[in-house]
Motif scaffolding. Sequence first.
Motif, PDB file in Angstrom:
ATOM      1  N   LYS A   1      -5.057   4.597 -16.549  1.00  0.00           N
ATOM      2  CA  LYS A   1      -5.918   4.632 -15.368  1.00  0.00           C
ATOM      3  C   LYS A   1      -5.777   3.343 -14.561  1.00  0.00           C
ATOM      4  O   LYS A   1      -5.702   3.358 -13.330  1.00  0.00           O
ATOM      5  CB  LYS A   1      -7.368   4.839 -15.796  1.00  0.00           C
ATOM      6  CG  LYS A   1      -8.326   4.974 -14.625  1.00  0.00           C
ATOM      7  CD  LYS A   1      -9.731   5.266 -15.111  1.00  0.00           C
ATOM      8  CE  LYS A   1     -10.678   5.426 -13.932  1.00  0.00           C
ATOM      9  NZ  LYS A   1     -12.066   5.696 -14.381  1.00  0.00           N
ATOM     10  N   LYS A   2      -5.725   2.213 -15.269  1.00  0.00           N
ATOM     11  CA  LYS A   2      -5.545   0.938 -14.578  1.00  0.00           C
ATOM     12  C   LYS A   2      -4.197   0.890 -13.859  1.00  0.00           C
ATOM     13  O   LYS A   2      -4.084   0.354 -12.760  1.00  0.00           O
ATOM     14  CB  LYS A   2      -5.646  -0.213 -15.579  1.00  0.00           C
ATOM     15  CG  LYS A   2      -7.049  -0.433 -16.126  1.00  0.00           C
ATOM     16  CD  LYS A   2      -7.064  -1.572 -17.136  1.00  0.00           C
ATOM     17  CE  LYS A   2      -8.472  -1.786 -17.694  1.00  0.00           C
ATOM     18  NZ  LYS A   2      -8.506  -2.886 -18.694  1.00  0.00           N
TER      19      LYS A   2
ATOM     20  N   ILE B   1      -1.065   0.981  -8.921  1.00  0.00           N
ATOM     21  CA  ILE B   1      -0.028   1.583  -8.071  1.00  0.00           C
ATOM     22  C   ILE B   1      -0.618   2.067  -6.749  1.00  0.00           C
ATOM     23  O   ILE B   1      -0.036   1.875  -5.676  1.00  0.00           O
ATOM     24  CB  ILE B   1       0.655   2.748  -8.818  1.00  0.00           C
ATOM     25  CG1 ILE B   1       1.459   2.203 -10.010  1.00  0.00           C
ATOM     26  CG2 ILE B   1       1.570   3.525  -7.880  1.00  0.00           C
ATOM     27  CD1 ILE B   1       2.058   3.279 -10.890  1.00  0.00           C
ATOM     28  N   ALA B   2      -1.813   2.686  -6.828  1.00  0.00           N
ATOM     29  CA  ALA B   2      -2.457   3.185  -5.609  1.00  0.00           C
ATOM     30  C   ALA B   2      -2.795   2.037  -4.662  1.00  0.00           C
ATOM     31  O   ALA B   2      -2.596   2.134  -3.442  1.00  0.00           O
ATOM     32  CB  ALA B   2      -3.716   3.964  -5.969  1.00  0.00           C
ATOM     33  N   ARG B   3      -3.314   0.935  -5.240  1.00  0.00           N
ATOM     34  CA  ARG B   3      -3.654  -0.213  -4.391  1.00  0.00           C
ATOM     35  C   ARG B   3      -2.408  -0.810  -3.748  1.00  0.00           C
ATOM     36  O   ARG B   3      -2.406  -1.155  -2.568  1.00  0.00           O
ATOM     37  CB  ARG B   3      -4.379  -1.280  -5.216  1.00  0.00           C
ATOM     38  CG  ARG B   3      -4.700  -2.543  -4.413  1.00  0.00           C
ATOM     39  CD  ARG B   3      -5.484  -3.542  -5.227  1.00  0.00           C
ATOM     40  NE  ARG B   3      -4.772  -3.962  -6.419  1.00  0.00           N
ATOM     41  CZ  ARG B   3      -3.773  -4.845  -6.411  1.00  0.00           C
ATOM     42  NH1 ARG B   3      -3.355  -5.371  -5.269  1.00  0.00           N
ATOM     43  NH2 ARG B   3      -3.186  -5.192  -7.538  1.00  0.00           N
ATOM     44  N   GLN B   4      -1.338  -0.918  -4.523  1.00  0.00           N
ATOM     45  CA  GLN B   4      -0.102  -1.482  -3.981  1.00  0.00           C
ATOM     46  C   GLN B   4       0.478  -0.587  -2.884  1.00  0.00           C
ATOM     47  O   GLN B   4       0.992  -1.082  -1.879  1.00  0.00           O
ATOM     48  CB  GLN B   4       0.913  -1.687  -5.105  1.00  0.00           C
ATOM     49  CG  GLN B   4       0.530  -2.804  -6.068  1.00  0.00           C
ATOM     50  CD  GLN B   4       1.572  -3.018  -7.149  1.00  0.00           C
ATOM     51  OE1 GLN B   4       2.459  -2.189  -7.347  1.00  0.00           O
ATOM     52  NE2 GLN B   4       1.471  -4.137  -7.855  1.00  0.00           N
TER      53      GLN B   4
ATOM     54  N   ALA C   1       1.101  -1.704   0.999  1.00  0.00           N
ATOM     55  CA  ALA C   1       2.376  -1.502   1.689  1.00  0.00           C
ATOM     56  C   ALA C   1       2.184  -0.636   2.931  1.00  0.00           C
ATOM     57  O   ALA C   1       2.768  -0.890   3.989  1.00  0.00           O
ATOM     58  CB  ALA C   1       3.391  -0.858   0.743  1.00  0.00           C
ATOM     59  N   SER C   2       1.324   0.386   2.794  1.00  0.00           N
ATOM     60  CA  SER C   2       1.049   1.257   3.938  1.00  0.00           C
ATOM     61  C   SER C   2       0.327   0.502   5.047  1.00  0.00           C
ATOM     62  O   SER C   2       0.590   0.726   6.237  1.00  0.00           O
ATOM     63  CB  SER C   2       0.206   2.451   3.479  1.00  0.00           C
ATOM     64  OG  SER C   2      -0.144   3.273   4.577  1.00  0.00           O
ATOM     65  N   ASP C   3      -0.575  -0.411   4.657  1.00  0.00           N
ATOM     66  CA  ASP C   3      -1.293  -1.211   5.656  1.00  0.00           C
ATOM     67  C   ASP C   3      -0.326  -2.064   6.467  1.00  0.00           C
ATOM     68  O   ASP C   3      -0.476  -2.214   7.687  1.00  0.00           O
ATOM     69  CB  ASP C   3      -2.324  -2.108   4.969  1.00  0.00           C
ATOM     70  CG  ASP C   3      -3.520  -1.318   4.461  1.00  0.00           C
ATOM     71  OD1 ASP C   3      -3.691  -0.168   4.914  1.00  0.00           O
ATOM     72  OD2 ASP C   3      -4.264  -1.844   3.615  1.00  0.00           O
ATOM     73  N   ILE C   4       0.669  -2.639   5.792  1.00  0.00           N
ATOM     74  CA  ILE C   4       1.649  -3.465   6.503  1.00  0.00           C
ATOM     75  C   ILE C   4       2.454  -2.607   7.477  1.00  0.00           C
ATOM     76  O   ILE C   4       2.687  -2.995   8.626  1.00  0.00           O
ATOM     77  CB  ILE C   4       2.587  -4.175   5.503  1.00  0.00           C
ATOM     78  CG1 ILE C   4       1.861  -5.367   4.875  1.00  0.00           C
ATOM     79  CG2 ILE C   4       3.856  -4.657   6.192  1.00  0.00           C
ATOM     80  CD1 ILE C   4       2.722  -6.220   3.982  1.00  0.00           C
TER      81      ILE C   4
END
Length: 301
Positions: A62-63, A68-71, A75-78
């Motif tokens: 889960k961690k 992975i979701a946060r990363q 990346a999507s934010d950039i």
Amino acid sequence: MESDPVKEEVVVAQSVVGDDEIEELIKNLEEQCKINEKSGNFLEADKIYQRILELKKQGQQKKREILIARQKNEASDIETAYQEELKLHNAQWQEKLTLFKQSCKDAEDQLIKKQQNESETNKLSLEESLPIIPKHSPELLNLKRIQDTLVRNKEYKEAHYVQQQMIELEEKLKQTWGIDRDAKIQQNLAQLAKRQENEMASFKQKILSGAEELKKMRSAEYESLLKKYQNLRKELVITHKLEQNRFEGKHTTGCGTTRIDLNQSSRAIFNLRTPMSSRPATAAGDRSMMGSSSLKNLSSP
């Protein structure tokens, strides 16, 4: 059939969202495992121990998914920020180019009007300065003196003959003078037209130079924008790799960055950015571009 309390706890743990709840459940199971271990109930202790391992594995998975979701979000934010800033960059430059073209058109219209007025004024000046009737030639003046002398001497027939000669000579001079006068006017106007042609060519060359300057400025800004986001992507990839290595328990070369440092580094990528989108697209900012040397000279080629 009796329900297995340990299995029920595992099922409950699978639906628990928070890490604290899972850790608390593992702690309870570990206490139960110790109790069964002390009481010699090793099979039950092994069953509980296997559940603990399963819970830890599920928690770790889960961690990993959260990481992975946060990363991916970072990346999507950039990429989103890059696309927004690129869109703003193109919109601002489109407006700058529109203002530049309008400024060039206005300056060209003013130059054309100035040259037209100059041509009309010069033509009128030539028409006024060059008389339609030519000045008397020496030959005509000589005939005039002869005629006056004959008249004083009452020699009217001879005076009439000289008078006819004067009339013929005047007509001839008028015809010749008209051709010469028109030729002189046309020659002067042709010289003015040539000078105005050179003036217009110089003006258009300045427009081309100004357009080339803007093209270089736009390219330089785009390269700077592209390089900034390339560096952000590289930094984010390195940060994510360090996070993944530390999560997997792998050795990370370099400074031995802690997880807190990694998170701060990741956040700094977004906090330290200064995208063009944060700058207001004001008309004054656009007009400042119009103050470049290439545009200042358009109105005075």
